[in-house]
Write a protein that holds these residues in place. Structure first.
Motif, PDB file in Angstrom:
ATOM      1  N   ARG A  14       8.691 -25.870  11.312  1.00 27.64           N
ATOM      2  CA  ARG A  14       7.537 -26.584  11.864  1.00 27.64           C
ATOM      3  C   ARG A  14       7.555 -28.009  11.342  1.00 27.64           C
ATOM      4  NH1 ARG A  14       2.223 -23.529  12.243  1.00 27.64           N
ATOM      5  NH2 ARG A  14       2.868 -21.485  12.941  1.00 27.64           N
ATOM      6  N   ARG A  58      -0.483 -21.693  20.598  1.00 27.21           N
ATOM      7  CA  ARG A  58      -0.649 -21.092  19.281  1.00 27.21           C
ATOM      8  C   ARG A  58      -2.023 -21.385  18.714  1.00 27.21           C
ATOM      9  NH1 ARG A  58       1.293 -25.878  17.172  1.00 27.21           N
ATOM     10  NH2 ARG A  58       0.450 -26.361  15.138  1.00 27.21           N
ATOM     11  N   ASP A 112      -3.705 -21.437  14.618  1.00 30.83           N
ATOM     12  CA  ASP A 112      -3.402 -21.356  13.189  1.00 30.83           C
ATOM     13  C   ASP A 112      -4.675 -21.335  12.363  1.00 30.83           C
ATOM     14  OD1 ASP A 112      -0.687 -21.723  13.792  1.00 30.83           O
ATOM     15  OD2 ASP A 112      -0.701 -23.859  13.296  1.00 30.83           O
ATOM     16  N   SER A 118      -0.771 -17.459  11.783  1.00 31.44           N
ATOM     17  CA  SER A 118      -0.577 -18.130  13.054  1.00 31.44           C
ATOM     18  C   SER A 118      -0.309 -17.060  14.112  1.00 31.44           C
ATOM     19  CB  SER A 118       0.620 -19.082  12.953  1.00 31.44           C
ATOM     20  OG  SER A 118       0.830 -19.771  14.167  1.00 31.44           O
ATOM     21  N   VAL A 119      -0.786 -17.278  15.316  1.00 34.94           N
ATOM     22  CA  VAL A 119      -0.378 -16.449  16.450  1.00 34.94           C
ATOM     23  C   VAL A 119       0.211 -17.393  17.478  1.00 34.94           C
ATOM     24  CG1 VAL A 119      -1.866 -14.431  16.191  1.00 34.94           C
ATOM     25  CG2 VAL A 119      -2.750 -16.437  17.335  1.00 34.94           C
ATOM     26  N   ARG A 120       1.356 -16.989  18.039  1.00 40.85           N
ATOM     27  CA  ARG A 120       2.081 -17.860  18.966  1.00 40.85           C
ATOM     28  C   ARG A 120       2.428 -17.093  20.229  1.00 40.85           C
ATOM     29  NH1 ARG A 120       7.743 -21.077  17.801  1.00 40.85           N
ATOM     30  NH2 ARG A 120       8.095 -21.679  19.966  1.00 40.85           N
ATOM     31  N   TYR A 121       2.275 -17.779  21.352  1.00 42.47           N
ATOM     32  CA  TYR A 121       2.590 -17.226  22.671  1.00 42.47           C
ATOM     33  C   TYR A 121       3.705 -18.061  23.278  1.00 42.47           C
ATOM     34  CZ  TYR A 121       2.098 -16.239  27.651  1.00 42.47           C
ATOM     35  OH  TYR A 121       2.336 -15.898  28.957  1.00 42.47           O
ATOM     36  N   ASP A 122       4.720 -17.390  23.810  1.00 43.23           N
ATOM     37  CA  ASP A 122       5.789 -18.079  24.529  1.00 43.23           C
ATOM     38  C   ASP A 122       6.094 -17.304  25.794  1.00 43.23           C
ATOM     39  OD1 ASP A 122       6.804 -20.333  22.776  1.00 43.23           O
ATOM     40  OD2 ASP A 122       6.859 -18.646  21.372  1.00 43.23           O
ATOM     41  N   SER A 138       3.879 -22.433  26.179  1.00 41.33           N
ATOM     42  CA  SER A 138       3.749 -21.982  24.799  1.00 41.33           C
ATOM     43  C   SER A 138       2.368 -22.372  24.290  1.00 41.33           C
ATOM     44  CB  SER A 138       4.838 -22.643  23.950  1.00 41.33           C
ATOM     45  OG  SER A 138       4.796 -22.203  22.626  1.00 41.33           O
ATOM     46  N   SER A 171       7.904 -24.720  26.001  1.00 40.39           N
ATOM     47  CA  SER A 171       8.950 -24.131  25.176  1.00 40.39           C
ATOM     48  C   SER A 171      10.238 -24.038  25.987  1.00 40.39           C
ATOM     49  CB  SER A 171       8.531 -22.755  24.654  1.00 40.39           C
ATOM     50  OG  SER A 171       8.241 -21.890  25.712  1.00 40.39           O
ATOM     51  N   TRP A 221       2.289 -12.572  22.677  1.00 41.68           N
ATOM     52  CA  TRP A 221       1.701 -13.153  21.482  1.00 41.68           C
ATOM     53  C   TRP A 221       2.373 -12.514  20.275  1.00 41.68           C
ATOM     54  CZ3 TRP A 221      -1.569 -17.172  21.265  1.00 41.68           C
ATOM     55  CH2 TRP A 221      -2.235 -17.526  22.440  1.00 41.68           C
ATOM     56  N   HIS A 231       4.146 -28.784  20.858  1.00 38.51           N
ATOM     57  CA  HIS A 231       2.728 -28.516  21.087  1.00 38.51           C
ATOM     58  C   HIS A 231       1.886 -29.749  20.789  1.00 38.51           C
ATOM     59  CE1 HIS A 231       3.003 -23.885  20.237  1.00 38.51           C
ATOM     60  NE2 HIS A 231       3.597 -24.245  21.366  1.00 38.51           N
TER      61      HIS A 231
END
Length: 168
Positions: free
Chosen positions: A155, A85, A87, A111-115, A83, A74, A124, A50
């Protein structure tokens, strides 16, 4: 709790932290928020790289709140996709006045993450994040930092942020 409720909770937390930072800053001449640019690796399920922008908000002498939005690519099982995110991470700095050449901070947050990989619809996911930063010496008006952490996997981030002469 569904995904909409998770996203609402994260947005509510961001609003509360911003309001607290603004209220604290009005009480005295505190340092202003510092913008930052970063590149992060997250993985392994899925692997992602990212690029992002953020804001490092001093809330007190030792506490910093980091707000980050980032996106990139990703990869998982030979399939590639997009991807993203967001934070919200609070960090406690052990050297707020730059008394040492290198400064360490540690903290955690949400954190929210999208892939979206291959033909799947993507999703999400809310995550908890734990981080440790090693911030380097100031060069001109910027400083660099290395961040290691956990949150949906490992990370590793490289960060450049604006810096004050006498504070982290």
């Amino acid at each position: 709790m569904n995904m909409r409720d998770d996203i609402r909770a994260v947005l509510l937390a961001v609003a509360a932290l911003c309001a607290a930072a603004r209220a604290a800053a009005q009480g005295s001449a505190r340092p202003r928020p510092h913008p930052e640019a970063r590149v992060d690796y997250l993985g392994p399920n899925p692997h992602a790289v990212h690029a992002g922008l953020g804001l490092n908000v001093p809330v007190g002498t030792y506490l910093r709140i980091g707000l980050v939005g980032a996106g990139g690519a990703s990869r998982d099982d030979g399939r590639a996709g997009t991807s993203a995110r967001a934070d919200v991470v609070a960090r406690f700095t052990f050297d707020p006045f730059r008394e040492r050449r290198w400064g360490v901070s540690a903290g955690g947050g949400l954190s929210v993450r999208y892939d979206r990989i291959g033909s799947d619809r993507g999703r999400w996911r809310p995550l908890l994040a734990l981080v440790v930063d090693m911030e380097g010496p100031r060069k001109g008006s910027v400083t660099s930092a290395l961040q290691l952490g956990l949150g949906g996997g490992a990370r590793v981030g490289a960060i450049i942020r604006r810096a004050d002469a006498d504070r982290r």
